[in-house]
Write a protein that holds these residues in place. Structure first.
Motif, PDB file in Angstrom:
ATOM      1  N   PRO A 187       0.839  -1.203   0.000  1.00  0.00           N
ATOM      2  CA  PRO A 187       0.000   0.000   0.000  1.00  0.00           C
ATOM      3  C   PRO A 187       0.875   1.256   0.000  1.00  0.00           C
ATOM      4  O   PRO A 187       1.957   1.263   0.585  1.00  0.00           O
ATOM      5  N   MET A 188       0.367   2.289  -0.646  1.00  0.00           N
ATOM      6  CA  MET A 188       1.072   3.573  -0.733  1.00  0.00           C
ATOM      7  C   MET A 188       0.136   4.674  -0.255  1.00  0.00           C
ATOM      8  O   MET A 188      -1.074   4.615  -0.488  1.00  0.00           O
ATOM      9  N   VAL A 189       0.719   5.672   0.407  1.00  0.00           N
ATOM     10  CA  VAL A 189      -0.043   6.825   0.868  1.00  0.00           C
ATOM     11  C   VAL A 189       0.672   8.083   0.410  1.00  0.00           C
ATOM     12  O   VAL A 189       1.886   8.200   0.539  1.00  0.00           O
ATOM     13  N   LYS A 190      -0.110   9.020  -0.135  1.00  0.00           N
ATOM     14  CA  LYS A 190       0.426  10.343  -0.466  1.00  0.00           C
ATOM     15  C   LYS A 190       0.038  11.272   0.671  1.00  0.00           C
ATOM     16  O   LYS A 190      -1.141  11.369   1.035  1.00  0.00           O
ATOM     17  N   MET A 191       1.029  11.934   1.241  1.00  0.00           N
ATOM     18  CA  MET A 191       0.807  12.874   2.334  1.00  0.00           C
ATOM     19  C   MET A 191       1.189  14.262   1.835  1.00  0.00           C
ATOM     20  O   MET A 191       2.341  14.503   1.495  1.00  0.00           O
ATOM     21  N   SER A 192       0.202  15.137   1.773  1.00  0.00           N
ATOM     22  CA  SER A 192       0.445  16.518   1.348  1.00  0.00           C
ATOM     23  C   SER A 192       0.652  17.368   2.595  1.00  0.00           C
ATOM     24  O   SER A 192      -0.209  17.389   3.475  1.00  0.00           O
ATOM     25  N   THR A 193       1.796  18.042   2.655  1.00  0.00           N
ATOM     26  CA  THR A 193       2.090  18.909   3.795  1.00  0.00           C
ATOM     27  C   THR A 193       2.166  20.357   3.323  1.00  0.00           C
ATOM     28  O   THR A 193       2.212  20.622   2.124  1.00  0.00           O
TER      29      THR A 193
ATOM     30  N   VAL B  15       8.942  21.957  19.006  1.00  0.00           N
ATOM     31  CA  VAL B  15       7.752  22.205  18.193  1.00  0.00           C
ATOM     32  C   VAL B  15       8.090  23.262  17.145  1.00  0.00           C
ATOM     33  O   VAL B  15       8.643  24.312  17.484  1.00  0.00           O
ATOM     34  N   PRO B  16       7.791  23.020  15.868  1.00  0.00           N
ATOM     35  CA  PRO B  16       8.045  24.054  14.864  1.00  0.00           C
ATOM     36  C   PRO B  16       7.385  25.377  15.235  1.00  0.00           C
ATOM     37  O   PRO B  16       6.208  25.406  15.617  1.00  0.00           O
ATOM     38  N   ALA B  17       8.161  26.455  15.157  1.00  0.00           N
ATOM     39  CA  ALA B  17       7.637  27.789  15.487  1.00  0.00           C
ATOM     40  C   ALA B  17       6.510  28.160  14.530  1.00  0.00           C
ATOM     41  O   ALA B  17       5.521  28.768  14.929  1.00  0.00           O
ATOM     42  N   GLU B  18       6.639  27.790  13.279  1.00  0.00           N
ATOM     43  CA  GLU B  18       5.593  27.954  12.261  1.00  0.00           C
ATOM     44  C   GLU B  18       5.066  26.553  11.971  1.00  0.00           C
ATOM     45  O   GLU B  18       5.819  25.689  11.520  1.00  0.00           O
ATOM     46  N   PRO B  19       3.777  26.262  12.233  1.00  0.00           N
ATOM     47  CA  PRO B  19       3.285  24.881  12.081  1.00  0.00           C
ATOM     48  C   PRO B  19       3.544  24.294  10.697  1.00  0.00           C
ATOM     49  O   PRO B  19       3.365  24.969   9.682  1.00  0.00           O
ATOM     50  N   VAL B  20       3.999  23.037  10.692  1.00  0.00           N
ATOM     51  CA  VAL B  20       4.129  22.265   9.452  1.00  0.00           C
ATOM     52  C   VAL B  20       2.938  21.318   9.450  1.00  0.00           C
ATOM     53  O   VAL B  20       2.878  20.357  10.222  1.00  0.00           O
ATOM     54  N   VAL B  21       1.960  21.624   8.591  1.00  0.00           N
ATOM     55  CA  VAL B  21       0.662  20.958   8.622  1.00  0.00           C
ATOM     56  C   VAL B  21       0.606  19.810   7.619  1.00  0.00           C
ATOM     57  O   VAL B  21       1.057  19.946   6.475  1.00  0.00           O
ATOM     58  N   ILE B  22       0.044  18.683   8.064  1.00  0.00           N
ATOM     59  CA  ILE B  22      -0.330  17.603   7.144  1.00  0.00           C
ATOM     60  C   ILE B  22      -1.711  17.991   6.622  1.00  0.00           C
ATOM     61  O   ILE B  22      -2.705  17.894   7.337  1.00  0.00           O
ATOM     62  N   GLU B  23      -1.749  18.469   5.399  1.00  0.00           N
ATOM     63  CA  GLU B  23      -2.996  18.976   4.844  1.00  0.00           C
ATOM     64  C   GLU B  23      -3.935  17.838   4.455  1.00  0.00           C
ATOM     65  O   GLU B  23      -5.153  17.954   4.589  1.00  0.00           O
ATOM     66  N   ALA B  24      -3.369  16.743   3.955  1.00  0.00           N
ATOM     67  CA  ALA B  24      -4.177  15.579   3.572  1.00  0.00           C
ATOM     68  C   ALA B  24      -3.279  14.358   3.486  1.00  0.00           C
ATOM     69  O   ALA B  24      -2.109  14.456   3.135  1.00  0.00           O
ATOM     70  N   ALA B  25      -3.860  13.206   3.802  1.00  0.00           N
ATOM     71  CA  ALA B  25      -3.188  11.918   3.612  1.00  0.00           C
ATOM     72  C   ALA B  25      -4.194  10.994   2.944  1.00  0.00           C
ATOM     73  O   ALA B  25      -5.318  10.823   3.447  1.00  0.00           O
ATOM     74  N   ARG B  26      -3.816  10.437   1.794  1.00  0.00           N
ATOM     75  CA  ARG B  26      -4.723   9.598   1.017  1.00  0.00           C
ATOM     76  C   ARG B  26      -3.983   8.398   0.455  1.00  0.00           C
ATOM     77  O   ARG B  26      -2.816   8.494   0.081  1.00  0.00           O
ATOM     78  N   ARG B  27      -4.696   7.281   0.353  1.00  0.00           N
ATOM     79  CA  ARG B  27      -4.130   6.106  -0.322  1.00  0.00           C
ATOM     80  C   ARG B  27      -3.883   6.427  -1.790  1.00  0.00           C
ATOM     81  O   ARG B  27      -4.627   7.189  -2.399  1.00  0.00           O
ATOM     82  N   VAL B  28      -2.845   5.807  -2.340  1.00  0.00           N
ATOM     83  CA  VAL B  28      -2.536   5.947  -3.764  1.00  0.00           C
ATOM     84  C   VAL B  28      -2.816   4.601  -4.406  1.00  0.00           C
ATOM     85  O   VAL B  28      -2.352   3.572  -3.924  1.00  0.00           O
ATOM     86  N   ASP B  29      -3.613   4.598  -5.492  1.00  0.00           N
ATOM     87  CA  ASP B  29      -3.901   3.339  -6.194  1.00  0.00           C
ATOM     88  C   ASP B  29      -2.724   2.916  -7.038  1.00  0.00           C
ATOM     89  O   ASP B  29      -2.000   3.726  -7.544  1.00  0.00           O
TER      90      ASP B  29
END
Length: 192
Positions: free
Chosen positions: A30-36, A178-192
């Protein structure tokens, strides 16, 4: 008698079949794409070696749990940790902990993902970390001891991981690194 050109051709064919076999095995994982907020990562998950950890990570992924969480712990030369807090260090509610799979033979090498946990070895829930360097002291030591369970690897986007590792950190809400400026995981989705 096999001549040199034929031997070279056979060697090339064997290498190609080996590479194809490895690529085929890899693509079955399985693969996941994580957009930060700093860019995208592609993560390969090792379902055969860490089935409980992978199933757990994928369930959180499918539920959209990681969307809006942050990398809340950044220690250059060690790890990036995420998957449990939103900006402002608000902890998200999780499911029950899973069994530690650190005895699966996988090592905490640069780029691998492992389950984060408390001192109780079987306390991992949603949080994970990315190894920034080889961390053999986090591996399963045996003898009734537990390490940190490797369950995947960043296969694309290590430049983004290294960029995150270079952000300025501070102490916030009782948490260090803790990062002074947040590093956000905007989305995590499976990759087909």
């Amino acid at each position: 008698m096999i001549t040199r050109p034929i031997a070279a051709l056979l060697t090339c064919c064997i290498l190609l079949f080996s590479i194809h076999g490895y690529a085929q095995k890899s693509s079955d994982n399985p693969m996941v794409k994580m957009s930060t907020s700093l860019g995208d990562l592609t993560i390969e998950l090792y379902a055969d070696d860490a089935p409980a950890s992978v199933e757990n990570f994928l369930q959180y992924t499918d539920d959209g749990f990681y969307d809006g969480t942050i990398f809340h712990r950044v220690i250059p030369g060690f790890v990036l940790q995420g998957g449990g807090f939103t900006a402002g260090m608000s902890r998200k509610e999780t499911r029950e902990p899973i069994q530690n799979e650190s005895d699966n033979g996988l090592e905490n090498k640069r780029g691998t993902l492992s389950m984060a946990r408390l001192p109780d070895p079987h306390s991992a829930t949603s949080q994970f970390f990315v190894n920034l360097v080889d961390n053999p002291h986090l591996d399963h030591p045996g003898g009734g001891q537990w390490g940190y369970a490797v369950f995947g690897k960043v296969v694309e986007g290590m430049d983004i991981i290294d960029e995150i590792a270079g952000v300025e950190t501070t102490n916030t809400a009782g948490h260090r690194d803790v990062p002074a400026e947040p590093v956000v995981i905007e989305a995590a989705r499976r990759v087909d």
